[in-house]
Design a protein around this motif. Structure first.
Motif, short mmCIF file in Angstrom:
data_model
loop_
_atom_site.label_atom_id
_atom_site.label_comp_id
_atom_site.label_asym_id
_atom_site.label_seq_id
_atom_site.Cartn_x
_atom_site.Cartn_y
_atom_site.Cartn_z
N TYR A 84 -3.81 -0.84 8.21
CA TYR A 84 -2.86 0.27 8.06
C TYR A 84 -1.45 -0.28 7.86
CZ TYR A 84 -0.69 4.81 9.21
OH TYR A 84 0.02 5.98 9.18
N ALA A 85 -1.04 -1.21 8.71
CA ALA A 85 0.31 -1.76 8.63
C ALA A 85 0.53 -2.51 7.32
CB ALA A 85 0.57 -2.69 9.81
N LEU A 86 -0.43 -3.30 6.90
CA LEU A 86 -0.29 -4.03 5.63
C LEU A 86 -0.24 -3.07 4.45
CD1 LEU A 86 -2.63 -7.08 6.26
CD2 LEU A 86 -0.13 -7.09 6.12
N GLN A 87 -1.05 -2.02 4.49
CA GLN A 87 -1.02 -1.04 3.41
C GLN A 87 0.35 -0.37 3.32
OE1 GLN A 87 -3.21 2.55 4.19
NE2 GLN A 87 -3.43 3.03 2.03
N LYS A 88 0.90 0.05 4.46
CA LYS A 88 2.21 0.70 4.47
C LYS A 88 3.30 -0.28 4.03
CE LYS A 88 0.72 4.63 5.67
NZ LYS A 88 0.62 5.67 4.64
N GLN A 89 3.23 -1.52 4.48
CA GLN A 89 4.22 -2.52 4.10
C GLN A 89 4.16 -2.77 2.59
OE1 GLN A 89 3.62 -6.08 3.19
NE2 GLN A 89 5.81 -6.25 2.87
N ASN A 90 2.96 -2.87 2.05
CA ASN A 90 2.81 -3.10 0.61
C ASN A 90 3.31 -1.91 -0.21
OD1 ASN A 90 1.78 -5.70 0.80
ND2 ASN A 90 -0.32 -4.98 0.97
#
Length: 98
Positions: A84-90
């Motif tokens: 979730y965090a990586l998706q939002k950061q990307n």
């Protein structure tokens, strides 16, 4: 292609009730960015007591992620949070063209 070398992530950590939310909001406003919560209980929609979720005013003052985003019926693990965090950061990096 952009380099990951210049991307920065600011982590605000500390014990309960020391003002992390207020500091995170100030930082996010200063850098015109968003907040990804890493609290293991604030992600659950149904938990309102004992999780110290940011207030309605705090949530409306800056975009927050992983706050009341999942049901307690869902399995949420460290891997769930990482994805979730990586998706939002990307997503945010593409918007900001970092």
């Amino acid at each position: 292609m952009s380099s990951n070398k210049n991307k920065k992530i600011i982590i605000v950590a500390g014990p309960t009730a020391v003002g992390k939310t207020a500091v995170a909001i100030q930082i996010a406003k200063h850098f015109n960015t968003e907040i990804i919560s890493a609290d293991s209980r604030q992600c659950y929609k149904e938990l309102n007591i004992g999780v110290a979720r940011p207030s309605v005013d705090e949530l409306s003052s800056i975009k927050h992620h992983f706050i009341a985003s999942h049901s307690i019926q869902e399995e949420v693990t460290a891997v769930t949070f990482e994805q979730y965090a990586l998706q939002k950061q990307n997503q945010y990096s593409r918007i900001m063209k970092w």
